[in-house]
Design a protein around this motif. Structure first.
Motif, mmCIF file in Angstrom:
data_model
loop_
_atom_site.group_PDB
_atom_site.id
_atom_site.type_symbol
_atom_site.label_atom_id
_atom_site.label_comp_id
_atom_site.label_asym_id
_atom_site.label_seq_id
_atom_site.Cartn_x
_atom_site.Cartn_y
_atom_site.Cartn_z
ATOM 1 N N GLN A 1 0.816 -1.212 0.000
ATOM 2 C CA GLN A 1 0.000 0.000 0.000
ATOM 3 C C GLN A 1 0.851 1.263 0.000
ATOM 4 O O GLN A 1 0.440 2.293 -0.524
ATOM 5 C CB GLN A 1 -0.938 -0.017 1.208
ATOM 6 C CG GLN A 1 -2.000 -1.102 1.111
ATOM 7 C CD GLN A 1 -2.889 -1.164 2.337
ATOM 8 O OE1 GLN A 1 -2.477 -0.781 3.435
ATOM 9 N NE2 GLN A 1 -4.102 -1.661 2.169
ATOM 10 N N ALA A 2 2.038 1.172 0.596
ATOM 11 C CA ALA A 2 2.924 2.336 0.623
ATOM 12 C C ALA A 2 3.712 2.506 -0.675
ATOM 13 O O ALA A 2 4.398 3.517 -0.856
ATOM 14 C CB ALA A 2 3.887 2.230 1.802
ATOM 15 N N GLY A 3 3.650 1.509 -1.551
ATOM 16 C CA GLY A 3 4.367 1.590 -2.810
ATOM 17 C C GLY A 3 5.793 1.095 -2.762
ATOM 18 O O GLY A 3 6.528 1.224 -3.749
ATOM 19 N N PHE A 4 6.196 0.505 -1.625
ATOM 20 C CA PHE A 4 7.569 0.031 -1.509
ATOM 21 C C PHE A 4 7.862 -1.054 -2.540
ATOM 22 O O PHE A 4 8.903 -1.037 -3.204
ATOM 23 C CB PHE A 4 7.826 -0.491 -0.096
ATOM 24 C CG PHE A 4 9.185 -1.107 0.096
ATOM 25 C CD1 PHE A 4 10.303 -0.300 0.254
ATOM 26 C CD2 PHE A 4 9.356 -2.484 0.100
ATOM 27 C CE1 PHE A 4 11.565 -0.859 0.426
ATOM 28 C CE2 PHE A 4 10.608 -3.048 0.264
ATOM 29 C CZ PHE A 4 11.715 -2.236 0.435
ATOM 30 N N ASP A 5 6.937 -2.024 -2.675
ATOM 31 C CA ASP A 5 7.168 -3.106 -3.624
ATOM 32 C C ASP A 5 7.134 -2.600 -5.063
ATOM 33 O O ASP A 5 7.835 -3.139 -5.931
ATOM 34 C CB ASP A 5 6.124 -4.212 -3.420
ATOM 35 C CG ASP A 5 6.419 -5.052 -2.194
ATOM 36 O OD1 ASP A 5 6.845 -6.203 -2.352
ATOM 37 O OD2 ASP A 5 6.254 -4.551 -1.067
ATOM 38 N N ARG B 1 1.586 -10.358 -7.424
ATOM 39 C CA ARG B 1 1.935 -9.736 -8.702
ATOM 40 C C ARG B 1 0.887 -8.719 -9.123
ATOM 41 O O ARG B 1 1.210 -7.640 -9.619
ATOM 42 C CB ARG B 1 2.097 -10.815 -9.772
ATOM 43 C CG ARG B 1 3.352 -11.670 -9.605
ATOM 44 C CD ARG B 1 3.381 -12.783 -10.638
ATOM 45 N NE ARG B 1 4.605 -13.585 -10.520
ATOM 46 C CZ ARG B 1 4.817 -14.708 -11.189
ATOM 47 N NH1 ARG B 1 3.892 -15.176 -12.033
ATOM 48 N NH2 ARG B 1 5.951 -15.370 -11.031
ATOM 49 N N HIS B 2 -0.377 -9.071 -8.901
ATOM 50 C CA HIS B 2 -1.450 -8.149 -9.286
ATOM 51 C C HIS B 2 -1.400 -6.880 -8.450
ATOM 52 O O HIS B 2 -1.475 -5.769 -8.981
ATOM 53 C CB HIS B 2 -2.799 -8.840 -9.119
ATOM 54 C CG HIS B 2 -3.962 -7.916 -9.322
ATOM 55 N ND1 HIS B 2 -4.344 -7.456 -10.569
ATOM 56 C CD2 HIS B 2 -4.822 -7.352 -8.434
ATOM 57 C CE1 HIS B 2 -5.386 -6.661 -10.453
ATOM 58 N NE2 HIS B 2 -5.699 -6.577 -9.162
ATOM 59 N N ARG B 3 -1.264 -7.040 -7.131
ATOM 60 C CA ARG B 3 -1.247 -5.865 -6.255
ATOM 61 C C ARG B 3 0.001 -5.029 -6.506
ATOM 62 O O ARG B 3 -0.044 -3.788 -6.469
ATOM 63 C CB ARG B 3 -1.285 -6.312 -4.785
ATOM 64 C CG ARG B 3 -2.620 -6.821 -4.310
ATOM 65 C CD ARG B 3 -3.644 -5.713 -4.170
ATOM 66 N NE ARG B 3 -3.324 -4.807 -3.105
ATOM 67 C CZ ARG B 3 -3.703 -4.960 -1.831
ATOM 68 N NH1 ARG B 3 -4.390 -6.033 -1.489
ATOM 69 N NH2 ARG B 3 -3.410 -4.065 -0.926
ATOM 70 N N ARG B 4 1.135 -5.680 -6.742
ATOM 71 C CA ARG B 4 2.377 -4.938 -6.975
ATOM 72 C C ARG B 4 2.299 -4.153 -8.273
ATOM 73 O O ARG B 4 2.795 -3.036 -8.369
ATOM 74 C CB ARG B 4 3.569 -5.886 -6.978
ATOM 75 C CG ARG B 4 4.891 -5.170 -6.771
ATOM 76 C CD ARG B 4 6.027 -6.133 -6.632
ATOM 77 N NE ARG B 4 6.449 -6.661 -7.926
ATOM 78 C CZ ARG B 4 7.654 -7.143 -8.175
ATOM 79 N NH1 ARG B 4 8.551 -7.193 -7.217
ATOM 80 N NH2 ARG B 4 7.969 -7.611 -9.350
#
Length: 270
Positions: A95-99, A260-263
């Motif tokens: 959620q923070a965008g780290f990945d 993979r989808h969320r990333r």
């Protein structure tokens, strides 16, 4: 046009995974509530239930006899609750965008997941050692050989691999870390109490006996008791390994696809 990074070599994948493992362990320290549930809560239950139920569950026997009987469950509970930190950390990173930022770097695509699973194994081992240490103070003793004692610590880690895939599969589809940890916490508590960990199967209510007999935690704690004190190992050991493999086969692909989808999306699930 963005040029995708070159595939990582095996050496770089190992290095990247180790870096992510260390980073995940450090992030765990940001979740004291999860650490409390994973380590302190099982120890408190061990001490309270031993004082309350020892003479009821095992009449005529010592408190240490009940500790020998029940400690495997409390050690397993620590392992189960430890995986909640893995779920919370991964979901917050997504959620923070780290990945998503990791995708722009020349690192192995599998390193974040491998690192989280490896960090979970390290936390689980620490939890097992601490729970057994406290149990030893109140009377727990191993009466088997070193190989069996090693198996006592190894088998929950094997089972936890399947559980962590389940946890990750739930996390990548959750809207918040709080919702996934609350739901899994409740499920783990129910599974723990509806097992043979605290009370022998024959002493459970008739309606609960089929549930406890089919509960994979019953197989795991039975196998750990045998590894700690001797007995027939084949059935609970094979059953525990079968559950670990089954959970991995079912939830591993779901976790990877969801991750993979969320990333790729870089936003919460809907």
């Amino acid at each position: 046009m963005t040029v995708p990074p070159l595939p990582a070599t095996r050496a770089s994948m190992l290095h990247d995974s180790l870096v992510m493992t260390g980073r995940t362990l450090r992030v765990t320290l940001r979740y004291p509530a999860v650490l409390f549930i994973a380590i302190v809560f099982p120890v408190i239950l061990l001490l309270l239930l031993t004082a309350s139920f020892a003479t009821i569950v095992l009449p005529g026997q010592s408190y240490s006899a009940y500790v020998d009987f029940s400690l495997p469950l409390f050690a397993v509970m620590g392992v189960l609750f430890s995986t909640l930190g893995t779920a919370a950390a991964m979901l917050n990173d997504l959620q923070a965008g780290f990945d998503a930022r990791l995708r722009t770097m020349p690192i192995s695509a599998s390193a974040p997941l491998i690192g989280r699973i490896a960090a979970d194994a390290v936390r689980n081992l620490i939890t097992l050692v601490l729970v057994v240490a406290v149990g030893t103070v109140v009377g727990f003793r191993f009466t088997t050989d070193p190989a069996s004692i090693a198996g006592f610590f190894l088998l929950p880690l094997v089972f936890a691999v399947g559980i962590v895939w389940l946890v990750l599969a739930a996390a990548v589809r959750a809207r918040s870390a709080e919702s996934v940890t609350a739901g899994l916490n409740a499920a783990f508590l129910v599974a723990s109490f509806l097992s043979t960990g605290m009370v022998p199967l024959a002493d459970l209510p008739s309606w609960a006996q089929p549930i406890a007999a089919a509960n994979p935690l019953s197989l795991l704690v039975d196998a750990m008791r045998v590894l700690a004190h001797g007995g027939e190992l084949a059935r609970p050991l094979l059953g525990t390994v079968a559950w670990a493999v089954g959970l991995t086969v079912v939830f591993g692909p779901l976790a990877v696809l969801g991750y993979r989808h969320r990333r790729s999306a870089g936003q919460p699930a809907r």
